[in-house]
Design an enzyme around this catalytic site. Sequence first.
Site, short mmCIF file in Angstrom:
data_model
loop_
_atom_site.label_atom_id
_atom_site.label_comp_id
_atom_site.label_asym_id
_atom_site.label_seq_id
_atom_site.Cartn_x
_atom_site.Cartn_y
_atom_site.Cartn_z
N ASN A 307 0.85 -1.19 0.00
CA ASN A 307 0.00 0.00 0.00
C ASN A 307 0.89 1.25 0.00
O ASN A 307 0.90 2.04 0.95
CB ASN A 307 -0.94 -0.01 1.21
CG ASN A 307 -2.15 0.86 1.00
OD1 ASN A 307 -2.22 1.64 0.05
ND2 ASN A 307 -3.11 0.75 1.90
N HIS A 338 -6.55 2.56 11.49
CA HIS A 338 -7.30 1.40 11.01
C HIS A 338 -8.48 1.06 11.92
O HIS A 338 -9.36 0.29 11.50
CB HIS A 338 -6.39 0.18 10.89
CG HIS A 338 -5.59 0.15 9.63
ND1 HIS A 338 -4.37 0.78 9.50
CD2 HIS A 338 -5.84 -0.44 8.43
CE1 HIS A 338 -3.90 0.57 8.28
NE2 HIS A 338 -4.76 -0.15 7.60
#
Length: 435
Positions: A307, A338
Amino acid sequence: MEWLHLLFLHPVSLYQGAAFPFALLFNYLCIMDSFSVHARYLFLLAGGGALALAAMGPYAVLVFIPAVCTVALLCSLGPQEVHRWTFFFQMSWQTLCHLGLHYTEYYLQEPPSMRFCITLSSLMLLTQRVTSLSLDICEGKVEAASGGIRSRSSLSEHLCKALPYFSYLLFFPALLGGPLCSFQQFQACVRRSDSWCPRHSLWALSWRGLQILGLECLKAAVRRVVSAGAGLTTCQQLECVHVMWATAGLFKLTYYSQWILDDSLLRAAGFGPEFGQSSGEEEYVPDGDIWTLETTHRISLFARKWNQSTARWLRRLVFQHSKVWPLVQTFAFSAWWHGLHPGQLLGFLCWAVMVEADYLIHNCANVFIGSWPMRLLYRTLAWAHTQLIIAYIMLAVEARSLSSLWLLCNSYNSVFPLVYGILLFLLAKRRHQFN
């Protein structure tokens, strides 16, 4: 297995696919010079609003509210204050929404709404754009619009000044996924008037479509193998290692496929590397460098390539501004961003320790391993160990119950991060010899 329900085609992919015709239409109208700049901003903003309502339903308001409040802060605060306040507001709002997910999953013991999960994912991407823009203003890369609300200009002038910000925060190609696009690159792409090569772009999109098809076929094949075998609840001893590796492979294939789709949508709308690249800007890169991720024997390199746009964003936002334990702070913030699920706390803490151990272990190996046969053997063993540690971290991060997390920690798989942890402890005292 408990994780398999996460590995089927995600609704986000369906909404991203439905947005492709509008992305191509936007690109075509820009090429034909049929749009004024304001009309282009409005098209992207309207598309983002429509896509949000279609994908999130009533939860879309949870994305619209912080976007409006962020623009208000950008237009009312000075360059030195804007980042601190926008960061505090956006992360507070996102955290409250994540706490709502915790309440549903852990207190009510109910599966969360898929639309709410899509909303949380979009909020996380919105946080990236908000903080990236506020940092650009704070560092002088983007001209601040402070004082706009308090000035005596008309309402229409205020809205015209705020339109690029609204459009950037909610433009539909990046609303549900995709690499982080800076505000400068976004503006350059919207204002572009250069020519476009349809043959080259259509070939690039077709090639990505074939990649997605291949990944989905491979994922279906691996899923059959995993479904037919034992899970972590029934596996025994070394069999659990195969279960962990295969399940993590399914997760990686899912991520790779989604990243290629997200990148393709941005390119279809004209926000790829061939447009908007200016001097001083970081090179546009897709989120997944599959070849590097699958062949590297360095956990630290895997962390930088996994990512990629998010890794760069975390480095700029946290790592470069941390004076004490920057690596731990970066991974701790990533766990916060997250959602702070138990598995995420364990997984990201483990990842930080593994990256720190990776630096010491490979620096030591460079000092003591000289012959190429030994280097080849070392790289092979390090590659296998890296893939198994990453698989362990991935399953920990994706675990949504304490029982599944306990099964993972209580299996033979915990040996792999434990080995690196012990080596970190042994080599830490001799760090100065290897640096």
